[in-house]
Each structure stands twice: as C-alpha cells, then as structure tokens.
Enzyme design. Structure first.
Site, short mmCIF file in Angstrom:
data_model
loop_
_atom_site.label_atom_id
_atom_site.label_comp_id
_atom_site.label_asym_id
_atom_site.label_seq_id
_atom_site.Cartn_x
_atom_site.Cartn_y
_atom_site.Cartn_z
N SER A 95 -1.55 64.54 4.18
CA SER A 95 -0.09 64.36 4.26
C SER A 95 0.55 65.46 3.43
CB SER A 95 0.31 63.00 3.68
OG SER A 95 -0.38 61.97 4.32
N LYS A 170 4.96 61.32 9.39
CA LYS A 170 4.32 60.70 8.22
C LYS A 170 5.33 60.47 7.09
CE LYS A 170 1.15 59.38 5.30
NZ LYS A 170 0.41 58.13 5.39
P1 NAD Z 1 -8.20 61.74 -2.89
O1 NAD Z 1 -7.57 62.34 -4.09
O2 NAD Z 1 -9.03 60.51 -3.02
O3 NAD Z 1 -9.12 62.85 -2.13
C1 NAD Z 1 -8.82 64.21 -2.05
C2 NAD Z 1 -10.14 64.97 -2.06
O4 NAD Z 1 -9.85 66.37 -1.89
C3 NAD Z 1 -10.91 64.84 -3.39
O5 NAD Z 1 -12.23 64.41 -3.12
C4 NAD Z 1 -10.86 66.25 -3.97
O6 NAD Z 1 -12.00 66.57 -4.73
C5 NAD Z 1 -10.76 67.09 -2.71
N1 NAD Z 1 -10.24 68.43 -2.97
C6 NAD Z 1 -9.10 68.79 -3.61
N2 NAD Z 1 -8.96 70.13 -3.62
C7 NAD Z 1 -10.05 70.63 -2.98
C8 NAD Z 1 -10.50 71.95 -2.67
N3 NAD Z 1 -9.81 73.04 -3.06
N4 NAD Z 1 -11.65 72.09 -1.98
C9 NAD Z 1 -12.37 71.01 -1.60
N5 NAD Z 1 -12.00 69.74 -1.87
C10 NAD Z 1 -10.86 69.56 -2.55
O7 NAD Z 1 -7.00 61.50 -1.85
P2 NAD Z 1 -6.97 60.51 -0.58
O8 NAD Z 1 -6.42 59.21 -1.01
O9 NAD Z 1 -8.26 60.59 0.17
O10 NAD Z 1 -5.79 61.22 0.24
C11 NAD Z 1 -6.00 62.41 0.99
C12 NAD Z 1 -4.74 62.67 1.81
O11 NAD Z 1 -4.53 61.56 2.70
C13 NAD Z 1 -3.46 62.78 0.96
O12 NAD Z 1 -2.61 63.74 1.51
C14 NAD Z 1 -2.87 61.39 1.05
O13 NAD Z 1 -1.47 61.41 0.85
C15 NAD Z 1 -3.25 61.01 2.47
N6 NAD Z 1 -3.34 59.56 2.72
C16 NAD Z 1 -3.94 58.73 1.82
C17 NAD Z 1 -4.00 57.36 2.10
C18 NAD Z 1 -4.63 56.39 1.14
O14 NAD Z 1 -4.43 55.18 1.30
N7 NAD Z 1 -5.38 56.84 0.16
C19 NAD Z 1 -3.46 56.86 3.29
C20 NAD Z 1 -2.91 57.73 4.20
C21 NAD Z 1 -2.85 59.10 3.91
#
Ligand code: NAD
Length: 295
Positions: A95, A170
């Site tokens: 997102s 979104k």
């Molecule tokens: P999270 O923080 O759990 O996961 C993000 C991952 O990205 C981490 O494992 C991190 O190590 C990795 N990362 C960051 N920078 C990186 C890089 N340069 N290279 C490789 N890996 C890298 O976040 P999440 O909850 O999984 O959310 C991910 C996306 O999905 C966000 O944009 C969030 O807004 C969206 N989202 C989350 C949810 C939810 O309920 N958690 C629901 C819908 C959408």
C-alpha cells in the site's frame, strides 16, 4: 511460472506460501533472514536483492511497507530495474502513495518493464486463507495476463483503472476502516459507561445496519484486550499520511479522517504504534476513564 517475491512480513509471507501451494516456483528476498529461511524450507529459492530476483523471474511481486521501500527495491542500487528483462512485470501489492506508483511505473516503462499497483485488503487472516481483496491499477491487458497469479492469493481481484488507481482505491479503503474502528470504539465505550454489557450489544447490533467486517474483526479483539497486530497503528498512520497528501492534491477535504489521524498520533505517543489498529479504543478508554473488556 517462476515468480519473484520481495517482502516476507506479516502479509507477504502467507501470500508467498499460497503461491507455493498453488504450484508456482518462487524466488524470495527480504531483509529478515529468518523469513527467507522459512520460505526456502518450503522449496523457494533465495536471492540477495531485487536485481537478482528480477534476473531469475519475469514476474516480480513486492509486499513492502511504503513508497520509499518500493522505490528502493524497484529503482535503487541492486534494484529490480537493474536485473529485469524487457517484458517483465512488477506487481506491487504494497500500500503506497498513488503518485509513487505512477513515478515507479514511469521509470520501469523506459526499460520495457510493465507494472501493476495491486494493494490488498483483508489483513493477515485473509492473507493466510488466500481470500484477500485486490484492487488493481495499470494496463488492462497486463491485468488480464496476471489475473490468475493474483487470484491465487485472493477471493476478489478487481481492475480499477490506470496505474495508481489501485492505491487510490486502497486509500479509500483505509479511510473507511479507520473511521469504522473509531466509530466502533466510541459506541462500545458508550455501552460500557452506560452499564450495558458490550458483548451483548455486539451480539445485538452486528446483524443490523451497523454491523460491518470491521466490527466483526475488531470488537472481539478489543473485548479480549488482544492488540497483537494484525495491522499496526504505524502502518495505518502511513496510509493516512498518503490519504491526506493525496486528498489535498485533488481537492477532497477529509475532516473525519484528519480527526482519526490525530487520535492515532496520540496513542502512538503512548507506545501503541506497533499494536493493532484496534488499539484506537485505548484513546476512548483514556478520555472515558474506563476499560472496554468482557464483563
Ligand atoms: P511488515 O512490516 O510485516 O513486512 C514488510 C516486510 O518488508 C518486512 O519483512 C521487511 O523486512 C521487508 N522489507 C522492507 N524493506 C525491504 C527491502 N529493502 N528489501 C527487502 N525486504 C524489505 O508489513 P506488512 O504488514 O506485511 O505490510 C506490507 C504492506 O501491506 C504494507 O504496505 C501494508 O500497509 C500493507 N497491508 C498490510 C495489511 C496488514 O494487515 N498487515 C493489510 C493490508 C495491506
């Protein structure tokens, strides 16, 4: 088909697992080695960075926190743009700001790389079940070509327009969710203070007009005082920043969203940034001097 998957966090990990279950070969990358190891144990190949992932796969999915992370992984040093062949596609399911999607797409297209912005709604449980809702922007023919890949992780995959439109949808989603959690918190604190069992109020109203997916997901968490994320306050603040920036740019004032944003800022100061966004209820607990919990 070999698919690259970068970003194995709360959402990305179960989404990647569902692709493996469906028979796709995966090449994965994340900054957190334990997340990579978990996928490798299921048969995925690991890669160092976006460049290496893109050199091994023509389809690359990213599931990263926000616009700067996607820009770095797509366009930075060791990024996807350095390894991808013309005709490859980046399906960014993070997102991020719609403007950032358009900028990244513009850079990639100069190298003949397609892009879809395909953020998701549904949270961790639906990521695990493979029943997310995906909202997609980009070229319609690219959407059609990769519909089946996205459908592997989702119950619904809907095309909403040109690049950036997925993230605009979104942002609308995040406004409704934020306001809905605040409304639920406000209403159930009223029940509590009026001496009526919040659990019974929940059972009484959930099937009527006030009922919602948010109410069903978040009220039981609030009553259990389970604020494990889920979706972190910090990420919702990130989304509302993108919402407010976008809304100012297009001339769509959002007075209620601005107010819920300030509630989130306040509870972040109390250390709730890493908690689930259902902890919005804690703001109401503070101003009402009461705790919302099962009787
Ligand atoms: P999270 O923080 O759990 O996961 C993000 C991952 O990205 C981490 O494992 C991190 O190590 C990795 N990362 C960051 N920078 C990186 C890089 N340069 N290279 C490789 N890996 C890298 O976040 P999440 O909850 O999984 O959310 C991910 C996306 O999905 C966000 O944009 C969030 O807004 C969206 N989202 C989350 C949810 C939810 O309920 N958690 C629901 C819908 C959408």
């Amino acid at each position: 088909m070999k698919i690259g998957f970068i970003g194995l966090g709360i959402m990305g990990k179960p989404m990647a697992k569902n692709l493996i279950k469906a028979g796709y070969e995966l090449v994965v990358a994340d900054l957190v080695q334990s997340a990579v190891d978990e996928l490798v144990a299921l048969g995925a190949e690991s890669a160092e960075n976006g460049k290496e992932v893109a050199s091994k796969c023509n389809v690359i999915i990213t599931m990263l926190p926000n616009s700067p992370h996607v820009k770095t992984v797509a366009l930075g040093e060791g990024g996807i743009i350095e390894g991808a062949k013309p005709g490859s596609v980046l399906i960014d399911m993070s997102s991020i700001a719609p403007l950032a999607s358009r900028e990244i797409c513009g850079e990639l297209s100069q190298k003949g790389i397609d892009m879809l912005d395909a953020p998701v709604s549904g949270g961790e449980p639906k990521a695990i079940d493979g029943t997310l809702s995906v909202m997609v922007g980009g070229k319609k023919e690219v959407f059609d070509k990769y519909y089946d890949v996205m459908k592997t992780m989702a119950a619904s995959v809907v095309y909403v327009g040109d690049i950036g439109a997925g993230n605009t949808a979104k942002l609308c989603n995040q406004v409704v969710v934020a306001l809905n959690i605040a409304a639920v918190s406000e209403a159930f604190m009223l029940a509590k203070k009026a001496g009526v069992d919040p659990e019974l109020v929940y059972q009484a109203i959930r099937g009527g007009l006030a009922g919602s997916t948010v109410m069903d997901a978040k009220v039981p968490m609030m009553l259990d005082r389970n604020f494990n994320p889920g979706f972190k306050i910090d990420l919702h603040i990130k989304d509302l920043n993108n919402v407010i920036e976008t809304s100012h740019g297009v001339g769509a004032p959002l007075p209620l969203t601005a107010q819920v944003m300030e509630i989130m800022q306040a509870i972040k100061l109390d250390g709730c940034g890493i908690e689930d966004h259902s902890s919005i209820v804690k703001y109401y607990e503070k101003i009402s001097n009461a705790i919302l919990e099962r009787e």
